[in-house]
Design an enzyme around this catalytic site. Structure first.
Site, PDB file in Angstrom:
ATOM      1  N   GLY A 211       0.834  -1.206   0.000  1.00 26.43           N
ATOM      2  CA  GLY A 211       0.000   0.000   0.000  1.00 26.43           C
ATOM      3  C   GLY A 211       0.857   1.239   0.000  1.00 26.43           C
ATOM      4  O   GLY A 211       2.036   1.182  -0.326  1.00 26.43           O
ATOM      5  N   ASN A 212       0.254   2.353   0.348  1.00 22.87           N
ATOM      6  CA  ASN A 212       1.035   3.591   0.450  1.00 22.87           C
ATOM      7  C   ASN A 212       0.427   4.475   1.531  1.00 22.87           C
ATOM      8  O   ASN A 212      -0.579   4.128   2.126  1.00 22.87           O
ATOM      9  CB  ASN A 212       1.092   4.301  -0.911  1.00 22.87           C
ATOM     10  CG  ASN A 212      -0.295   4.626  -1.422  1.00 22.87           C
ATOM     11  OD1 ASN A 212      -1.036   5.368  -0.807  1.00 22.87           O
ATOM     12  ND2 ASN A 212      -0.657   4.020  -2.555  1.00 22.87           N
ATOM     13  N   TYR A 213       1.059   5.627   1.774  1.00 21.19           N
ATOM     14  CA  TYR A 213       0.690   6.450   2.927  1.00 21.19           C
ATOM     15  C   TYR A 213      -0.450   7.434   2.681  1.00 21.19           C
ATOM     16  O   TYR A 213      -0.726   8.269   3.523  1.00 21.19           O
ATOM     17  CB  TYR A 213       1.916   7.235   3.410  1.00 21.19           C
ATOM     18  CG  TYR A 213       2.947   6.375   4.077  1.00 21.19           C
ATOM     19  CD1 TYR A 213       2.659   5.726   5.270  1.00 21.19           C
ATOM     20  CD2 TYR A 213       4.211   6.207   3.520  1.00 21.19           C
ATOM     21  CE1 TYR A 213       3.602   4.930   5.897  1.00 21.19           C
ATOM     22  CE2 TYR A 213       5.165   5.418   4.134  1.00 21.19           C
ATOM     23  CZ  TYR A 213       4.861   4.781   5.321  1.00 21.19           C
ATOM     24  OH  TYR A 213       5.783   3.999   5.932  1.00 21.19           O
ATOM     25  N   ALA A 286      -4.359   7.491  -4.614  1.00 25.11           N
ATOM     26  CA  ALA A 286      -2.979   7.044  -4.857  1.00 25.11           C
ATOM     27  C   ALA A 286      -3.067   5.549  -5.154  1.00 25.11           C
ATOM     28  O   ALA A 286      -3.010   4.702  -4.257  1.00 25.11           O
ATOM     29  CB  ALA A 286      -2.135   7.301  -3.626  1.00 25.11           C
TER      30      ALA A 286
END
Ligand code: CTP
Length: 410
Positions: A211-213, A286
């Site tokens: 995943g990402n932030y 995102a």
């Protein structure tokens, strides 16, 4: 100016009813003609005698006068008024207004009047934050009621404050602005906009993901701004990084259709379903570019060897929408770049067939993921660049929607 304006002041059962007496005094001082309507519960908090002395008029609470049988016509009252303001508006009255129950004079007047209606909620925080109340308030907004809240001192948008009634002086200012036409129009009324938001999670096994932030806050700020301007919003979001309190605040109040998704594939499916119905789409999500080529049904066990996870590409949602976009649809993308920012962002705009792209660079302090501020550059199809200073995500949302509005008007 309020001189000569005919105002119905509805008072309901809330401790803030004492503020209504002061509001009434201020309105009368402005030379407005005020007719007070009070609910039975309202009378428990403030006496009609006080209100009638302040307004120089009998206070109406029931359909009939018990002594002489005079009938008070809610229809005539509704026709008489230039504006109706319900302050304080209790959770109970708001719920009845939302559902159309009319078991007192104030509610029948609300249902029959054609004049603009202002509502100043007043209740404790828990009642206010309850999904039922938030939903009811959203319904009233949808029907054109103007909700007055203390958080901003102006008319509310999607996210509702804390339940305290706005101060009488502020309410008088809002009514003056209204009569002087200073209250902004719903510039996006009748428009429908899709917003993708948050990260995507690509599952490796039942307990792990790539995943990402991204938090989704930019997308939420954009959704709120759109709603504030009267648009209908379809929010497609992975909201897993938000706390349950944040979710409660954001989503119960958005009054909007929301699809919860996890992976890029989920988001792609939802976006394809919704996109044909909207006037514009804003792609703030995102999206993970890759997913594990193979999902392991069982948790991958530790051993002493290196582990290689093969990744396969995810669908490019924005690019797909760019292909199927009709000439009257607007598509807006975001770009987060670490180098050659403007050149790369413009390439993305072209390759995805976007109408404009919002560039934010993670290299600038206070921008990008996990912050409440952002510094953006908007680049259009002609490679025209508009740079903005560091602003809150709310302000950034407003700048972006200003640009969208210009395109929707063309
Ligand atoms: N986007 C999308 N679907 C993807 C990837 C990106 O809809 N699979 C959208 C994003 O929401 C954003 C824009 O495309 O509006 C650009 O996203 P970004 O991640 O910056 O670009 P990529 O195309 O993924 O390019 P790269 O990661 O190589 O810079």
């Amino acid at each position: 100016m309020l001189k000569g304006k005919k105002i119905i002041l509805g008072i309901t059962g809330s401790i803030a009813a004492y503020k209504a007496a002061y509001l009434l005094r201020l309105l009368v001082k402005e030379e407005a003609e005020v007719q007070v309507l009070i609910t039975p519960a309202g009378k428990e908090f403030i006496t009609p005698a006080t209100l009638s002395a302040l307004s120089n008029k009998p206070v109406l609470g029931t359909f009939f006068e018990t002594n002489d049988g005079t009938w008070h016509s809610h229809v005539n009252l509704g026709l008489w008024a230039d504006v109706m303001i319900i302050a304080p508006a209790s959770a109970n009255t708001i719920a009845k207004m939302a559902t159309g129950i009319c078991d007192n004079l104030l509610l029948t007047t609300y249902l029959s009047t054609k004049c603009p209606i202002f509502v100043a909620p007043a209740m404790d925080l828990d009642m206010f934050a309850h999904p039922a109340t938030q939903k009811n308030i959203s319904l009233l907004i949808e029907r054109g009621c103007k909700i007055i809240e203390p958080s901003t001192g102006v008319l509310a948008s999607g996210l509702h404050g804390k339940g305290r009634m706005e101060e009488p002086e502020q309410i008088v200012e809002i009514l003056k602005d209204f009569f002087e036409n200073k209250i902004p129009q719903k510039s996006l009324a009748g428009k429908r906009v899709m917003v993708t938001a948050g990260p995507t999670y690509e599952n490796i096994d039942p307990v792990r993901f790539i995943g990402n932030y991204s938090s989704g806050k930019t997308g939420i700020a954009i959704a709120e701004e759109l709603i504030k301007r009267g648009a209908k919003v379809d929010l497609i979001i992975n909201s897993h990084l938000l706390s349950s309190r944040e979710k409660e605040l954001y989503f119960n109040t958005l009054g909007t259709a929301r699809s919860e998704v996890i992976s890029a594939d989920d988001m792609y499916r939802e976006a394809l379903k919704i996109f044909p119905k909207v006037d514009a789409a804003i792609m703030t999500a995102a999206v993970a570019d890759f997913k594990p080529a193979k999902y392991s049904q069982k948790k991958i066990k530790r051993n002493d060897k290196n582990l290689t996870i093969e990744l396969s590409p995810n669908p490019d949602i924005a690019a797909k929408l760019g292909q199927i976009k009709k000439s009257n649809q607007i598509l807006i993308g975001f770009a987060l770049e670490t180098h050659d920012e403007e050149v790369n962002a413009f390439k993305k705009l072209i390759s995805k067939n976007l109408d404009f792209i919002v560039l934010n660079s993670p290299s600038t302090k206070g921008t990008g993921f996990m912050t409440d501020t952002n510094e953006i550059t908007i680049i259009d199809k002609n490679n025209f660049k508009k740079k903005y200073p560091l602003k809150t995500k709310k302000e950034v949302a407003s700048d972006i929607i200003d640009e969208l509005e210009k395109l929707l008007k063309k």
